[in-house]
Motif scaffolding. Structure first.
Motif, PDB file in Angstrom:
ATOM      1  N   PHE A 142       0.823  -1.201   0.000  1.00 56.01           N
ATOM      2  CA  PHE A 142       0.000   0.000   0.000  1.00 56.01           C
ATOM      3  C   PHE A 142       0.861   1.257   0.000  1.00 56.01           C
ATOM      4  CE2 PHE A 142      -3.222  -2.992   1.522  1.00 56.01           C
ATOM      5  CZ  PHE A 142      -4.324  -2.578   0.795  1.00 56.01           C
ATOM      6  N   ILE A 143       1.976   1.227   0.722  1.00 56.62           N
ATOM      7  CA  ILE A 143       2.861   2.389   0.763  1.00 56.62           C
ATOM      8  C   ILE A 143       3.482   2.642  -0.613  1.00 56.62           C
ATOM      9  CG2 ILE A 143       5.014   3.273   1.754  1.00 56.62           C
ATOM     10  CD1 ILE A 143       4.267   1.864   4.349  1.00 56.62           C
ATOM     11  N   GLU A 144       3.849   1.562  -1.326  1.00 60.28           N
ATOM     12  CA  GLU A 144       4.398   1.715  -2.674  1.00 60.28           C
ATOM     13  C   GLU A 144       3.393   2.358  -3.622  1.00 60.28           C
ATOM     14  OE1 GLU A 144       5.693  -2.041  -4.025  1.00 60.28           O
ATOM     15  OE2 GLU A 144       7.348  -2.224  -2.582  1.00 60.28           O
ATOM     16  N   HIS A 145       2.118   2.126  -3.382  1.00 64.13           N
ATOM     17  CA  HIS A 145       1.075   2.681  -4.245  1.00 64.13           C
ATOM     18  C   HIS A 145       0.455   3.952  -3.645  1.00 64.13           C
ATOM     19  CE1 HIS A 145       1.431  -1.437  -5.778  1.00 64.13           C
ATOM     20  NE2 HIS A 145       0.900  -0.999  -6.908  1.00 64.13           N
ATOM     21  N   ASN A 146       1.167   4.545  -2.683  1.00 56.19           N
ATOM     22  CA  ASN A 146       0.745   5.821  -2.064  1.00 56.19           C
ATOM     23  C   ASN A 146      -0.650   5.743  -1.443  1.00 56.19           C
ATOM     24  OD1 ASN A 146       3.146   7.191  -2.787  1.00 56.19           O
ATOM     25  ND2 ASN A 146       2.341   7.526  -4.852  1.00 56.19           N
ATOM     26  N   ILE A 147      -0.938   4.608  -0.823  1.00 60.96           N
ATOM     27  CA  ILE A 147      -2.212   4.425  -0.115  1.00 60.96           C
ATOM     28  C   ILE A 147      -1.910   4.324   1.374  1.00 60.96           C
ATOM     29  CG2 ILE A 147      -4.271   2.996   0.171  1.00 60.96           C
ATOM     30  CD1 ILE A 147      -3.852   2.006  -2.696  1.00 60.96           C
ATOM     31  N   GLN A 148      -2.347   5.304   2.121  1.00 57.65           N
ATOM     32  CA  GLN A 148      -2.096   5.335   3.559  1.00 57.65           C
ATOM     33  C   GLN A 148      -3.291   4.747   4.303  1.00 57.65           C
ATOM     34  OE1 GLN A 148       0.808   6.454   4.768  1.00 57.65           O
ATOM     35  NE2 GLN A 148       0.332   6.198   6.950  1.00 57.65           N
ATOM     36  N   ILE A 149      -3.056   3.677   5.056  1.00 58.96           N
ATOM     37  CA  ILE A 149      -4.118   3.030   5.829  1.00 58.96           C
ATOM     38  C   ILE A 149      -3.973   3.374   7.311  1.00 58.96           C
ATOM     39  CG2 ILE A 149      -5.231   0.855   6.432  1.00 58.96           C
ATOM     40  CD1 ILE A 149      -5.536   1.516   3.525  1.00 58.96           C
ATOM     41  N   ILE A 150      -2.836   3.007   7.876  1.00 60.83           N
ATOM     42  CA  ILE A 150      -2.582   3.283   9.290  1.00 60.83           C
ATOM     43  C   ILE A 150      -2.195   4.750   9.455  1.00 60.83           C
ATOM     44  CG2 ILE A 150      -1.203   2.621  11.297  1.00 60.83           C
ATOM     45  CD1 ILE A 150      -3.174   0.522  10.339  1.00 60.83           C
ATOM     46  N   PHE A 151      -2.604   5.347  10.581  1.00 61.23           N
ATOM     47  CA  PHE A 151      -2.406   6.764  10.866  1.00 61.23           C
ATOM     48  C   PHE A 151      -3.096   7.648   9.823  1.00 61.23           C
ATOM     49  CE2 PHE A 151       1.881   5.078  12.495  1.00 61.23           C
ATOM     50  CZ  PHE A 151       1.282   4.559  13.623  1.00 61.23           C
ATOM     51  N   ALA A 152      -4.232   7.168   9.341  1.00 58.00           N
ATOM     52  CA  ALA A 152      -5.027   7.914   8.366  1.00 58.00           C
ATOM     53  C   ALA A 152      -6.495   7.521   8.546  1.00 58.00           C
ATOM     54  CB  ALA A 152      -4.547   7.637   6.935  1.00 58.00           C
ATOM     55  N   VAL A 153      -7.347   8.181   7.795  1.00 60.28           N
ATOM     56  CA  VAL A 153      -8.790   7.950   7.926  1.00 60.28           C
ATOM     57  C   VAL A 153      -9.189   6.501   7.614  1.00 60.28           C
ATOM     58  CG1 VAL A 153     -11.061   8.652   7.071  1.00 60.28           C
ATOM     59  CG2 VAL A 153      -9.290  10.372   7.469  1.00 60.28           C
ATOM     60  N   PRO A 154      -8.645   5.848   6.565  1.00 61.55           N
ATOM     61  CA  PRO A 154      -9.055   4.459   6.306  1.00 61.55           C
ATOM     62  C   PRO A 154      -8.820   3.520   7.479  1.00 61.55           C
ATOM     63  CG  PRO A 154      -7.920   5.348   4.399  1.00 61.55           C
ATOM     64  CD  PRO A 154      -7.765   6.357   5.480  1.00 61.55           C
ATOM     65  N   GLY A 155      -7.700   3.677   8.184  1.00 61.80           N
ATOM     66  CA  GLY A 155      -7.438   2.828   9.340  1.00 61.80           C
ATOM     67  C   GLY A 155      -8.450   3.049  10.448  1.00 61.80           C
ATOM     68  N   ILE A 156      -8.836   4.315  10.662  1.00 58.73           N
ATOM     69  CA  ILE A 156      -9.836   4.623  11.684  1.00 58.73           C
ATOM     70  C   ILE A 156     -11.181   4.011  11.320  1.00 58.73           C
ATOM     71  CG2 ILE A 156     -11.104   6.516  12.763  1.00 58.73           C
ATOM     72  CD1 ILE A 156      -8.564   8.199  12.465  1.00 58.73           C
ATOM     73  N   VAL A 157     -11.551   4.082  10.051  1.00 63.43           N
ATOM     74  CA  VAL A 157     -12.821   3.508   9.607  1.00 63.43           C
ATOM     75  C   VAL A 157     -12.803   1.987   9.763  1.00 63.43           C
ATOM     76  CG1 VAL A 157     -14.319   3.166   7.605  1.00 63.43           C
ATOM     77  CG2 VAL A 157     -13.316   5.411   8.040  1.00 63.43           C
ATOM     78  N   LEU A 158     -11.698   1.347   9.380  1.00 59.27           N
ATOM     79  CA  LEU A 158     -11.597  -0.107   9.512  1.00 59.27           C
ATOM     80  C   LEU A 158     -11.698  -0.541  10.966  1.00 59.27           C
ATOM     81  CD1 LEU A 158      -8.763  -0.966   6.932  1.00 59.27           C
ATOM     82  CD2 LEU A 158     -11.186  -1.526   6.752  1.00 59.27           C
ATOM     83  N   ALA A 159     -10.988   0.154  11.849  1.00 61.70           N
ATOM     84  CA  ALA A 159     -11.049  -0.186  13.271  1.00 61.70           C
ATOM     85  C   ALA A 159     -12.455   0.007  13.827  1.00 61.70           C
ATOM     86  CB  ALA A 159     -10.046   0.662  14.053  1.00 61.70           C
ATOM     87  N   THR A 160     -13.129   1.065  13.396  1.00 63.70           N
ATOM     88  CA  THR A 160     -14.496   1.322  13.857  1.00 63.70           C
ATOM     89  C   THR A 160     -15.455   0.244  13.361  1.00 63.70           C
ATOM     90  OG1 THR A 160     -14.037   3.696  13.811  1.00 63.70           O
ATOM     91  CG2 THR A 160     -16.332   3.035  13.946  1.00 63.70           C
ATOM     92  N   ILE A 161     -15.289  -0.173  12.123  1.00 62.44           N
ATOM     93  CA  ILE A 161     -16.143  -1.233  11.581  1.00 62.44           C
ATOM     94  C   ILE A 161     -15.954  -2.518  12.372  1.00 62.44           C
ATOM     95  CG2 ILE A 161     -16.498  -2.734   9.580  1.00 62.44           C
ATOM     96  CD1 ILE A 161     -15.911  -0.327   7.805  1.00 62.44           C
ATOM     97  N   PHE A 162     -14.709  -2.849  12.698  1.00 62.18           N
ATOM     98  CA  PHE A 162     -14.431  -4.114  13.389  1.00 62.18           C
ATOM     99  C   PHE A 162     -15.087  -4.161  14.763  1.00 62.18           C
ATOM    100  CE2 PHE A 162     -11.937  -6.771  16.239  1.00 62.18           C
ATOM    101  CZ  PHE A 162     -11.856  -7.960  15.534  1.00 62.18           C
ATOM    102  N   VAL A 163     -14.964  -3.096  15.533  1.00 63.82           N
ATOM    103  CA  VAL A 163     -15.477  -3.129  16.909  1.00 63.82           C
ATOM    104  C   VAL A 163     -16.991  -2.972  16.974  1.00 63.82           C
ATOM    105  CG1 VAL A 163     -13.312  -2.283  17.867  1.00 63.82           C
ATOM    106  CG2 VAL A 163     -15.109  -0.652  17.251  1.00 63.82           C
ATOM    107  N   THR A 164     -17.627  -2.549  15.884  1.00 63.19           N
ATOM    108  CA  THR A 164     -19.070  -2.288  15.932  1.00 63.19           C
ATOM    109  C   THR A 164     -19.906  -3.265  15.112  1.00 63.19           C
ATOM    110  OG1 THR A 164     -18.858  -0.698  14.092  1.00 63.19           O
ATOM    111  CG2 THR A 164     -18.752   0.180  16.335  1.00 63.19           C
ATOM    112  N   PHE A 165     -19.295  -4.138  14.332  1.00 68.74           N
ATOM    113  CA  PHE A 165     -20.133  -4.939  13.425  1.00 68.74           C
ATOM    114  C   PHE A 165     -20.985  -5.997  14.115  1.00 68.74           C
ATOM    115  CE2 PHE A 165     -18.518  -9.216  12.885  1.00 68.74           C
ATOM    116  CZ  PHE A 165     -17.177  -9.167  13.185  1.00 68.74           C
TER     117      PHE A 165
END
Length: 291
Positions: A142-165
């Motif tokens: 993901f870093i090679e393709h300039n996609i930031q997951i951790i320390f960015a909005v996508p990581g927050i959304v993924l973590a929120t989905i996991f704890v609430t599903f």
């Protein structure tokens, strides 16, 4: 003279009392329950608003003019706005499959749904770091393709989905199991398609359970701290949600600002519960008018 037969009237049995406890025991239990609710629910809620307005209503609203506070509020609504609809779709689909069909692996699916209840939110956040971090399994790609997951909005959304599903699914599964499959099978026999059966038969029967599950899911999504704290990086104005921003303000001894922002979550929770109660009463009144 012919003797008259006496007809004895059967004595009406005395109504049985539901409980055999003396009245003072019942009042004692009610008092203990009210005392517990007052100490652990009402008093903390009152303390939040008292601290939030400690310096006056002007300072209270001034606390929300900060750019970092507004960014935290915006990010919280973005995370909840993405996580709740996705979990709603997943919860309805999972509950429908588990309650209405028999298939292999049903027990495994139920166990996986319950997984976030047994895993610490901090651990779930660490899982995403191990997956999408710079040294993670797929993070370098993901870093090679300039996609930031951790320390960015996508990581927050993924973590929120996991704890609430689990919330929507866990609310609907017992409800749909109790309702059985009779109505759906009758609709299918009468020629209804799968979507027609779902929208016209299943959905009206589960809508209040679905609303309740969505309310619980939304409350957890906006108030989640542990998992989001791990994947956010605590970047002010970028990856801080409302709970994380409250922690930062409190650690900086800005107590009034911290409680002011915290009161927003409290107010949203109260408004949500009031709306839920109003909708339920409205639905009960409509059903009574129809009958």
């Amino acid at each position: 003279m012919v003797p008259t037969a006496t007809i004895s009237t059967p004595r009406r049995a005395a109504p049985r009392r539901v409980t055999a406890e003396p009245p003072f025991v019942r009042w004692l239990l009610i008092g203990v329950a009210l005392l517990f609710l007052g100490l652990f629910l009402v008093v903390p809620l009152a303390a939040v608003f008292a601290e939030a307005f400690a310096k006056g209503i002007g300072f209270y609203f001034h606390s929300f003019n900060d750019a970092n506070t507004l960014a935290a509020i915006k990010l919280t609504f973005i995370a909840a706005g993405i996580a709740v609809p996705l979990n709603c779709v997943f919860g309805v689909a999972a509950a429908w499959a588990i309650a209405k069909f028999d298939f292999r692996g049903k027990t495994v699916l139920i166990t996986l749904i319950d997984l976030p209840f047994s895993v610490s939110p901090v651990v779930s956040g660490m899982i995403y770091v191990l997956l999408f971090g710079a040294q993670g399994l797929v993070g370098p790609w993901f870093i090679e393709h300039n996609i930031q997951i951790i320390f960015a909005v996508p990581g927050i959304v993924l973590a929120t989905i996991f704890v609430t599903f689990p919330f929507v699914a866990r609310e609907l599964i017992p409800l749909m199991q109790a309702q059985g499959r009779t109505e759906e099978e009758a609709a299918h026999v009468l020629g209804a398609s799968g979507w027609q059966t779902f929208w016209r038969v299943t959905m009206p029967n589960i809508k209040w359970g679905l609303i309740y599950g969505v309310i619980l899911c939304n409350a957890r999504a906006m108030g989640e701290f542990g998992a989001v704290s791990v994947v956010s990086g605590h970047i002010r104005g970028q990856t801080n949600t409302i709970p994380l921003h409250v922690e930062i303000l409190y650690n900086e001894y800005n107590f009034v600002g911290a409680f002011a922002v915290a009161s927003l979550l409290t107010f949203l929770a109260i408004v949500t519960l009031v709306l839920k109660t109003w909708v339920e009463r409205k639905n009960t009144a409509l059903r009574g008018a129809e009958n």
